[in-house]
Design a protein around this motif. Structure first.
Motif, PDB file in Angstrom:
ATOM      1  N   LEU A  70      76.610  -1.397 -39.623  1.00 19.80           N
ATOM      2  CA  LEU A  70      76.142  -0.478 -38.586  1.00 19.80           C
ATOM      3  C   LEU A  70      75.098   0.490 -39.132  1.00 19.80           C
ATOM      4  CD1 LEU A  70      79.398   0.386 -36.572  1.00 19.80           C
ATOM      5  CD2 LEU A  70      77.585  -1.238 -35.992  1.00 19.80           C
ATOM      6  N   GLY A  71      75.241   0.866 -40.396  1.00 18.62           N
ATOM      7  CA  GLY A  71      74.204   1.690 -41.017  1.00 18.62           C
ATOM      8  C   GLY A  71      72.880   0.951 -41.084  1.00 18.62           C
ATOM      9  N   GLY A  72      72.945  -0.353 -41.330  1.00 20.54           N
ATOM     10  CA  GLY A  72      71.731  -1.168 -41.333  1.00 20.54           C
ATOM     11  C   GLY A  72      71.087  -1.226 -39.968  1.00 20.54           C
ATOM     12  N   VAL A  73      71.922  -1.340 -38.920  1.00 16.35           N
ATOM     13  CA  VAL A  73      71.393  -1.317 -37.545  1.00 16.35           C
ATOM     14  C   VAL A  73      70.627  -0.023 -37.307  1.00 16.35           C
ATOM     15  CG1 VAL A  73      72.036  -1.167 -35.100  1.00 16.35           C
ATOM     16  CG2 VAL A  73      73.143  -2.857 -36.565  1.00 16.35           C
ATOM     17  N   PHE A  74      71.217   1.092 -37.707  1.00 16.38           N
ATOM     18  CA  PHE A  74      70.585   2.392 -37.480  1.00 16.38           C
ATOM     19  C   PHE A  74      69.248   2.486 -38.215  1.00 16.38           C
ATOM     20  CE2 PHE A  74      69.642   6.802 -38.220  1.00 16.38           C
ATOM     21  CZ  PHE A  74      69.925   7.400 -37.001  1.00 16.38           C
ATOM     22  N   ARG A  75      69.245   2.160 -39.493  1.00 17.06           N
ATOM     23  CA  ARG A  75      68.008   2.307 -40.268  1.00 17.06           C
ATOM     24  C   ARG A  75      66.907   1.358 -39.781  1.00 17.06           C
ATOM     25  NH1 ARG A  75      67.908   5.606 -44.560  1.00 17.06           N
ATOM     26  NH2 ARG A  75      69.879   6.339 -45.452  1.00 17.06           N
ATOM     27  N   ARG A  76      67.271   0.135 -39.415  1.00 15.83           N
ATOM     28  CA  ARG A  76      66.253  -0.804 -38.931  1.00 15.83           C
ATOM     29  C   ARG A  76      65.641  -0.323 -37.616  1.00 15.83           C
ATOM     30  NH1 ARG A  76      70.006  -4.501 -40.916  1.00 15.83           N
ATOM     31  NH2 ARG A  76      70.908  -4.853 -38.853  1.00 15.83           N
ATOM     32  N   ASP A  77      66.485   0.149 -36.705  1.00 13.05           N
ATOM     33  CA  ASP A  77      65.975   0.645 -35.426  1.00 13.05           C
ATOM     34  C   ASP A  77      65.003   1.801 -35.627  1.00 13.05           C
ATOM     35  OD1 ASP A  77      67.443  -1.205 -34.039  1.00 13.05           O
ATOM     36  OD2 ASP A  77      68.834   0.235 -33.117  1.00 13.05           O
ATOM     37  N   MET A  78      65.358   2.735 -36.491  1.00 15.58           N
ATOM     38  CA  MET A  78      64.501   3.899 -36.697  1.00 15.58           C
ATOM     39  C   MET A  78      63.208   3.515 -37.427  1.00 15.58           C
ATOM     40  SD  MET A  78      66.209   6.194 -35.124  1.00 15.58           S
ATOM     41  CE  MET A  78      65.887   7.900 -35.544  1.00 15.58           C
ATOM     42  N   ALA A  79      63.324   2.663 -38.426  1.00 14.98           N
ATOM     43  CA  ALA A  79      62.127   2.252 -39.176  1.00 14.98           C
ATOM     44  C   ALA A  79      61.136   1.539 -38.268  1.00 14.98           C
ATOM     45  CB  ALA A  79      62.522   1.356 -40.343  1.00 14.98           C
ATOM     46  N   ALA A  90      82.859   4.678 -43.160  1.00  9.76           N
ATOM     47  CA  ALA A  90      82.019   3.857 -42.286  1.00  9.76           C
ATOM     48  C   ALA A  90      80.958   4.695 -41.584  1.00  9.76           C
ATOM     49  CB  ALA A  90      82.880   3.154 -41.234  1.00  9.76           C
ATOM     50  N   THR A  91      79.877   4.034 -41.181  1.00  9.19           N
ATOM     51  CA  THR A  91      78.870   4.669 -40.324  1.00  9.19           C
ATOM     52  C   THR A  91      79.523   5.117 -39.021  1.00  9.19           C
ATOM     53  OG1 THR A  91      77.040   3.396 -41.235  1.00  9.19           O
ATOM     54  CG2 THR A  91      76.764   4.211 -38.989  1.00  9.19           C
ATOM     55  N   GLY A  92      79.173   6.307 -38.577  1.00  9.77           N
ATOM     56  CA  GLY A  92      79.698   6.806 -37.318  1.00  9.77           C
ATOM     57  C   GLY A  92      79.275   5.927 -36.155  1.00  9.77           C
ATOM     58  N   HIS A  93      80.151   5.818 -35.162  1.00  8.52           N
ATOM     59  CA  HIS A  93      79.775   5.051 -33.985  1.00  8.52           C
ATOM     60  C   HIS A  93      80.401   5.662 -32.741  1.00  8.52           C
ATOM     61  CE1 HIS A  93      83.258   3.030 -35.861  1.00  8.52           C
ATOM     62  NE2 HIS A  93      83.671   2.778 -34.625  1.00  8.52           N
ATOM     63  N   CYS A  94      79.816   5.346 -31.615  1.00 12.79           N
ATOM     64  CA  CYS A  94      80.209   5.935 -30.347  1.00 12.79           C
ATOM     65  C   CYS A  94      80.429   4.828 -29.328  1.00 12.79           C
ATOM     66  CB  CYS A  94      79.138   6.903 -29.847  1.00 12.79           C
ATOM     67  SG  CYS A  94      79.538   7.723 -28.292  1.00 12.79           S
ATOM     68  N   VAL A  95      81.645   4.723 -28.829  1.00 10.77           N
ATOM     69  CA  VAL A  95      81.953   3.772 -27.759  1.00 10.77           C
ATOM     70  C   VAL A  95      81.637   4.457 -26.436  1.00 10.77           C
ATOM     71  CG1 VAL A  95      83.767   2.453 -26.630  1.00 10.77           C
ATOM     72  CG2 VAL A  95      83.714   2.609 -29.128  1.00 10.77           C
ATOM     73  N   VAL A  96      80.704   3.880 -25.699  1.00  4.83           N
ATOM     74  CA  VAL A  96      80.226   4.477 -24.449  1.00  4.83           C
ATOM     75  C   VAL A  96      80.693   3.626 -23.272  1.00  4.83           C
ATOM     76  CG1 VAL A  96      78.222   5.314 -23.159  1.00  4.83           C
ATOM     77  CG2 VAL A  96      78.191   5.327 -25.669  1.00  4.83           C
ATOM     78  N   MET A  97      81.577   4.178 -22.463  1.00  2.00           N
ATOM     79  CA  MET A  97      82.025   3.512 -21.242  1.00  2.00           C
ATOM     80  C   MET A  97      81.132   3.974 -20.090  1.00  2.00           C
ATOM     81  SD  MET A  97      86.165   3.846 -21.384  1.00  2.00           S
ATOM     82  CE  MET A  97      87.152   3.007 -22.620  1.00  2.00           C
ATOM     83  N   VAL A  98      80.467   3.032 -19.451  1.00  2.00           N
ATOM     84  CA  VAL A  98      79.597   3.357 -18.326  1.00  2.00           C
ATOM     85  C   VAL A  98      80.292   2.906 -17.044  1.00  2.00           C
ATOM     86  CG1 VAL A  98      77.298   3.122 -17.318  1.00  2.00           C
ATOM     87  CG2 VAL A  98      77.586   3.012 -19.805  1.00  2.00           C
ATOM     88  N   THR A  99      80.683   3.874 -16.215  1.00  2.00           N
ATOM     89  CA  THR A  99      81.380   3.585 -14.964  1.00  2.00           C
ATOM     90  C   THR A  99      80.374   3.245 -13.865  1.00  2.00           C
ATOM     91  OG1 THR A  99      81.570   6.003 -14.824  1.00  2.00           O
ATOM     92  CG2 THR A  99      83.548   4.778 -15.383  1.00  2.00           C
ATOM     93  N   PRO A 100      80.821   2.679 -12.741  1.00  2.23           N
ATOM     94  CA  PRO A 100      79.881   2.219 -11.704  1.00  2.23           C
ATOM     95  C   PRO A 100      78.956   3.299 -11.154  1.00  2.23           C
ATOM     96  CG  PRO A 100      82.020   1.208 -11.355  1.00  2.23           C
ATOM     97  CD  PRO A 100      82.207   2.224 -12.458  1.00  2.23           C
ATOM     98  N   ASP A 101      79.327   4.582 -11.278  1.00  6.85           N
ATOM     99  CA  ASP A 101      78.464   5.660 -10.790  1.00  6.85           C
ATOM    100  C   ASP A 101      77.371   6.033 -11.785  1.00  6.85           C
ATOM    101  OD1 ASP A 101      80.027   6.816 -12.722  1.00  6.85           O
ATOM    102  OD2 ASP A 101      80.838   8.410 -11.447  1.00  6.85           O
ATOM    103  N   GLY A 102      77.309   5.320 -12.905  1.00  5.43           N
ATOM    104  CA  GLY A 102      76.284   5.592 -13.914  1.00  5.43           C
ATOM    105  C   GLY A 102      76.693   6.637 -14.932  1.00  5.43           C
ATOM    106  N   GLU A 103      77.848   7.275 -14.742  1.00  6.12           N
ATOM    107  CA  GLU A 103      78.307   8.261 -15.716  1.00  6.12           C
ATOM    108  C   GLU A 103      78.748   7.567 -17.006  1.00  6.12           C
ATOM    109  OE1 GLU A 103      78.454  11.480 -16.074  1.00  6.12           O
ATOM    110  OE2 GLU A 103      77.563  11.986 -14.136  1.00  6.12           O
ATOM    111  N   ARG A 104      78.550   8.264 -18.123  1.00  6.43           N
ATOM    112  CA  ARG A 104      78.972   7.702 -19.395  1.00  6.43           C
ATOM    113  C   ARG A 104      80.020   8.595 -20.032  1.00  6.43           C
ATOM    114  NH1 ARG A 104      76.971  12.039 -20.370  1.00  6.43           N
ATOM    115  NH2 ARG A 104      75.094  12.573 -21.482  1.00  6.43           N
ATOM    116  N   THR A 105      81.074   7.957 -20.518  1.00  2.47           N
ATOM    117  CA  THR A 105      82.169   8.644 -21.191  1.00  2.47           C
ATOM    118  C   THR A 105      82.165   8.179 -22.641  1.00  2.47           C
ATOM    119  OG1 THR A 105      83.424   8.700 -19.129  1.00  2.47           O
ATOM    120  CG2 THR A 105      84.646   9.076 -21.177  1.00  2.47           C
ATOM    121  N   MET A 106      81.994   9.134 -23.553  1.00  2.02           N
ATOM    122  CA  MET A 106      81.742   8.785 -24.949  1.00  2.02           C
ATOM    123  C   MET A 106      82.932   9.126 -25.832  1.00  2.02           C
ATOM    124  SD  MET A 106      77.842  10.240 -25.120  1.00  2.02           S
ATOM    125  CE  MET A 106      78.300  11.789 -24.348  1.00  2.02           C
TER     126      MET A 106
END
Length: 322
Positions: free
Chosen positions: A88-97, A113-129
């Motif tokens: 996941l750290g590799g994902v982050f660095r590649r995206d930014m580079a 471990a690299t920090g990560h955020c599970v984002v639940m997107v409900t049908p109204d478009g709201e995100r719960t992290m």
């Protein structure tokens, strides 16, 4: 300040977002409040990750998203935050580079471990992290570079970073580096719950080194105790020169040492996902200020970028299937 090629720097919690669409009851099933960010431990993060099914992986974190959007807009940037030397750290660095964003902080190498955020997107478009900070919490002042690029025009501080063990010391050091190259200091409070946790630290920055404050109605209400947006805006203007108070579909109230300006939200045919809309607004707003635009132009740039983000899934347009 006139710099031919301005840059934006940011300090915050680098995360990899894992986004997935869920039913309206999914956040409640896990004891989560819809639309809020929750700090979780490694075991809870693993259970949530397993429960949401396939998603999209993308480098994230509030200020990291903002700095990435700065790259989208053709400006260079620096992000100060710690990831691990894992996948996941590799994902982050590649995206930014890929966006021309420098991440000059060494990897965490103790197995965290690299920090990560599970984002639940409900049908109204709201995100719960649900955020597991992981390596984010390991950043210390000695990890920061000796200098920032001389072209740095603005340093953006993420409120969430005050939640980490060395957060206040890291911010103080980053502010010192920014002042060393003549940069302005901006703060985004991150969310109202974070303000409740870290109000004293944020107020110390606002009453001290902060030049620019960017927040939504709930965040500025939590900071100020004001009961309405205009009162919150004027409270902010008693402490900093430049304020952007965002109000979702109601646009934004802005001021920069002069009259209050109202900028309308840009129409969006369909709200798909509000993840990162505030981060995108901050990118457009700060980039325009760095380029010498007035506050109204900066607000319109922020609104345009926010509208683009709301119309697709995830905080930015690229992503990798999980």
């Amino acid at each position: 300040m006139s710099k031919s090629q301005p840059q934006i720097a940011g300090i915050g919690n680098p995360l990899v977002d894992v986004l997935a669409s869920v039913g309206p009851d999914a956040p409640g099933k896990h004891g989560l409040t819809v639309g809020e960010m929750h700090l979780v431990d490694a075991a809870t993060a693993k259970a949530l990750y397993a429960d949401i099914g396939p998603g999209i992986q993308q480098s994230g974190g509030s200020v990291a998203n903002t700095i990435a959007h700065v790259g989208d807009m053709g400006l260079k940037g620096t992000f100060l935050g710690k990831v691990a030397g894992d996948d996941l750290g590799g994902v982050f660095r590649r995206d930014m580079a890929a966006l021309g964003i420098d991440v000059p902080v060494p990897d965490q190498a103790d197995g965290t471990a690299t920090g990560h955020c599970v984002v639940m997107v409900t049908p109204d478009g709201e995100r719960t992290m649900s955020t597991y900070l992981g390596a984010c919490e390991c950043l210390a002042p000695d990890d920061l570079p000796e200098t920032l690029p001389s072209e740095t025009a603005i340093l953006l501080v993420e409120g969430y970073h005050f939640d980490t063990p060395h957060g206040a010391a890291n911010v103080a050091r980053a502010v010192e580096l920014a002042r060393g190259v003549g940069a302005r200091i901006a703060l985004t409070p991150s969310d109202a719950a974070c303000v409740d946790r870290q109000r004293a630290a944020m107020l110390a920055l606002i009453e001290g080194e902060c030049d620019i404050l960017i927040g939504n109605e709930l965040e500025l209400a939590a900071l100020s105790g004001a009961q309405d947006p205009m009162s919150a805006l004027h409270w902010a203007l008693d402490h900093v020169r430049t304020v952007a108070l965002t109000r979702s579909e109601n646009g934004a109230l802005l001021a920069d040492g002069g009259p209050v300006v109202e900028v309308a939200a840009q129409p969006v045919p369909k709200v798909v996902d509000t993840t990162g809309a505030g981060d995108a607004f901050a990118a457009g707003f700060l980039s325009a200020l760095a380029l010498g635009k007035d506050v109204a132009e900066a607000g319109r740039a922020g609104a345009s970028l926010a509208a683009r983000v709301i119309g697709h899934f995830g905080a930015r347009e690229a992503g990798t299937a999980a």
